[in-house]
Design a protein around this motif. Structure first.
Motif, mmCIF file in Angstrom:
data_model
loop_
_atom_site.group_PDB
_atom_site.id
_atom_site.type_symbol
_atom_site.label_atom_id
_atom_site.label_comp_id
_atom_site.label_asym_id
_atom_site.label_seq_id
_atom_site.Cartn_x
_atom_site.Cartn_y
_atom_site.Cartn_z
ATOM 1 N N THR A 91 0.968 -1.117 0.071
ATOM 2 C CA THR A 91 0.142 0.003 -0.081
ATOM 3 C C THR A 91 0.903 1.222 0.170
ATOM 4 O O THR A 91 1.765 1.287 0.751
ATOM 5 N N TYR A 92 0.642 2.183 -1.006
ATOM 6 C CA TYR A 92 1.406 3.645 -1.071
ATOM 7 C C TYR A 92 0.370 4.645 -1.426
ATOM 8 O O TYR A 92 -0.444 4.260 -2.257
ATOM 9 N N LYS A 93 0.336 5.693 -0.771
ATOM 10 C CA LYS A 93 -0.629 6.846 -1.052
ATOM 11 C C LYS A 93 -0.102 7.943 -0.585
ATOM 12 O O LYS A 93 0.880 8.025 0.565
ATOM 13 N N VAL A 94 -0.332 9.109 -1.029
ATOM 14 C CA VAL A 94 0.403 10.402 -0.628
ATOM 15 C C VAL A 94 -0.793 11.519 -0.712
ATOM 16 O O VAL A 94 -1.318 11.593 -1.384
ATOM 17 N N GLU A 95 -0.797 12.187 0.552
ATOM 18 C CA GLU A 95 -1.958 13.013 0.622
ATOM 19 C C GLU A 95 -1.114 14.534 0.383
ATOM 20 O O GLU A 95 0.013 14.442 1.024
ATOM 21 N N ILE A 96 -1.618 15.371 -0.030
ATOM 22 C CA ILE A 96 -0.998 16.798 -0.468
ATOM 23 C C ILE A 96 -1.635 17.821 0.188
ATOM 24 O O ILE A 96 -3.039 18.080 -0.123
ATOM 25 N N ASP A 97 -1.080 18.479 0.909
ATOM 26 C CA ASP A 97 -1.525 19.724 1.386
ATOM 27 C C ASP A 97 -0.818 21.210 1.167
ATOM 28 O O ASP A 97 0.148 21.277 1.869
ATOM 29 N N ALA A 98 -1.187 21.727 0.008
ATOM 30 C CA ALA A 98 -0.599 22.886 -0.366
ATOM 31 C C ALA A 98 -1.033 24.301 -0.132
ATOM 32 O O ALA A 98 -2.436 24.275 -0.122
ATOM 33 N N TYR A 99 -0.438 25.111 0.244
ATOM 34 C CA TYR A 99 -1.050 26.551 0.757
ATOM 35 C C TYR A 99 -0.195 27.633 -0.241
ATOM 36 O O TYR A 99 1.065 27.503 -0.224
ATOM 37 N N LYS A 100 -1.092 28.260 -0.679
ATOM 38 C CA LYS A 100 -0.682 29.779 -1.254
ATOM 39 C C LYS A 100 -1.470 30.597 -0.746
ATOM 40 O O LYS A 100 -2.707 30.568 -0.258
ATOM 41 N N HIS B 172 2.843 20.324 2.182
ATOM 42 C CA HIS B 172 3.047 19.132 3.317
ATOM 43 C C HIS B 172 2.597 17.900 2.600
ATOM 44 O O HIS B 172 1.475 17.912 2.015
ATOM 45 N N LEU B 173 3.351 17.146 2.568
ATOM 46 C CA LEU B 173 3.031 15.645 2.050
ATOM 47 C C LEU B 173 2.928 14.576 3.254
ATOM 48 O O LEU B 173 3.913 14.535 4.199
ATOM 49 N N LEU B 174 1.733 13.876 3.204
ATOM 50 C CA LEU B 174 1.689 12.701 3.940
ATOM 51 C C LEU B 174 1.712 11.346 3.248
ATOM 52 O O LEU B 174 0.834 11.146 2.467
ATOM 53 N N ALA C 251 13.269 20.138 -8.532
ATOM 54 C CA ALA C 251 14.508 20.979 -9.036
ATOM 55 C C ALA C 251 14.013 22.203 -9.924
ATOM 56 O O ALA C 251 14.599 23.216 -9.614
ATOM 57 N N SER C 252 12.744 22.039 -10.432
ATOM 58 C CA SER C 252 12.191 23.180 -11.112
ATOM 59 C C SER C 252 11.380 24.174 -10.370
ATOM 60 O O SER C 252 11.014 25.173 -10.892
ATOM 61 N N LEU C 253 11.044 23.983 -9.140
ATOM 62 C CA LEU C 253 10.333 24.728 -8.225
ATOM 63 C C LEU C 253 11.133 25.784 -7.812
ATOM 64 O O LEU C 253 12.422 25.324 -7.182
ATOM 65 N N ASP C 254 10.806 26.850 -7.170
ATOM 66 C CA ASP C 254 11.415 27.861 -6.315
ATOM 67 C C ASP C 254 11.844 27.369 -4.908
ATOM 68 O O ASP C 254 11.210 26.588 -4.405
ATOM 69 N N LYS C 255 13.106 27.473 -4.865
ATOM 70 C CA LYS C 255 13.718 26.745 -3.531
ATOM 71 C C LYS C 255 13.022 27.411 -2.289
ATOM 72 O O LYS C 255 13.179 27.093 -1.117
ATOM 73 N N GLU C 256 12.363 28.559 -2.335
ATOM 74 C CA GLU C 256 11.690 29.297 -1.235
ATOM 75 C C GLU C 256 10.422 28.671 -0.610
ATOM 76 O O GLU C 256 9.959 28.704 0.319
ATOM 77 N N ILE C 257 9.906 27.674 -1.559
ATOM 78 C CA ILE C 257 8.805 26.890 -1.391
ATOM 79 C C ILE C 257 9.098 25.881 -0.209
ATOM 80 O O ILE C 257 9.965 25.158 -0.432
ATOM 81 N N GLU C 258 8.616 25.910 0.965
ATOM 82 C CA GLU C 258 8.887 24.845 2.054
ATOM 83 C C GLU C 258 7.954 23.506 1.810
ATOM 84 O O GLU C 258 6.770 23.551 1.864
ATOM 85 N N ILE C 259 8.828 22.522 1.618
ATOM 86 C CA ILE C 259 8.092 21.365 1.563
ATOM 87 C C ILE C 259 8.497 20.565 2.679
ATOM 88 O O ILE C 259 9.542 20.317 3.033
ATOM 89 N N SER C 260 7.474 19.877 3.348
ATOM 90 C CA SER C 260 7.641 19.203 4.525
ATOM 91 C C SER C 260 7.052 17.998 4.317
ATOM 92 O O SER C 260 6.247 17.780 3.222
ATOM 93 N N TYR C 261 7.254 16.823 5.077
ATOM 94 C CA TYR C 261 6.238 15.578 4.956
ATOM 95 C C TYR C 261 6.478 14.822 6.288
ATOM 96 O O TYR C 261 7.175 15.005 7.167
ATOM 97 N N GLU C 262 5.410 13.900 6.274
ATOM 98 C CA GLU C 262 5.259 12.809 7.264
ATOM 99 C C GLU C 262 5.285 11.681 6.688
ATOM 100 O O GLU C 262 4.785 11.374 5.380
ATOM 101 N N ILE C 263 5.625 10.676 7.354
ATOM 102 C CA ILE C 263 5.312 9.292 7.040
ATOM 103 C C ILE C 263 4.162 8.678 8.137
ATOM 104 O O ILE C 263 4.399 8.641 9.394
ATOM 105 N N ASN C 264 3.153 7.951 7.492
ATOM 106 C CA ASN C 264 2.192 7.082 8.295
ATOM 107 C C ASN C 264 2.426 5.710 7.726
ATOM 108 O O ASN C 264 2.168 5.401 6.882
ATOM 109 N N GLN C 265 2.854 4.976 8.647
ATOM 110 C CA GLN C 265 2.909 3.350 8.561
ATOM 111 C C GLN C 265 1.730 2.777 9.140
ATOM 112 O O GLN C 265 1.436 3.058 10.485
#
Length: 131
Positions: free
Chosen positions: A64-73, A86-88, A116-130
């Motif tokens: 099982t593999y799934k990713v939820e995306i929570d993006a803020y602008k 934020h990626l879960l 690599a193509s996105l602005d480096k200022e974008i804060e990308i974080s993640y969590e792992i749920n097992q």
């Protein structure tokens, strides 16, 4: 890479097509995904290909593999780029947590062309749920 965009409806319904005939419909309204949704999806799609590829090289194949995306602008600014994403990651317990974490970091820092193509200022974080 060559792509062609054609307007196919009002007010902003468009179809994007590549030279082999693959298509994607987008809009600014409610019926189709917006360009910003597709951009966030492209990030997680690119990263997921990397993550799954890295795990398979390590003889790991999550059932099982799934990713939820929570993006803020900021909607009050024009243009309104992503500020935070934020990626879960949901991955079953058959894969060791350290391997998943390492694969995600390698994707973010080294392999993902979309990141690599996105602005480096974008804060990308993640969590792992097992589970």
């Amino acid at each position: 890479m060559k792509l062609i965009l054609n307007k196919i409806g009002d007010p902003y319904r468009m179809i994007l097509e590549d030279t082999s005939g693959k298509t994607c419909i987008m809009d600014s309204g409610e019926q189709e995904m917006s360009p910003m949704q597709l951009l966030a999806g492209a990030l997680v799609g690119c990263m997921s290909i990397d993550v799954l590829h890295i795990l398979r090289k390590q003889k790991e194949d999550p059932a099982t593999y799934k990713v939820e995306i929570d993006a803020y602008k900021n909607p009050d600014v024009v243009p309104s780029p992503f500020e935070k994403i934020h990626l879960l990651f949901h991955v079953d317990k058959s894969v060791p947590l350290k391997k998943i974490d390492r694969a995600i970091n390698l994707s973010l820092d080294k392999y993902c062309s979309v990141r690599a193509s996105l602005d480096k200022e974008i804060e990308i974080s993640y969590e792992i749920n097992q589970f």
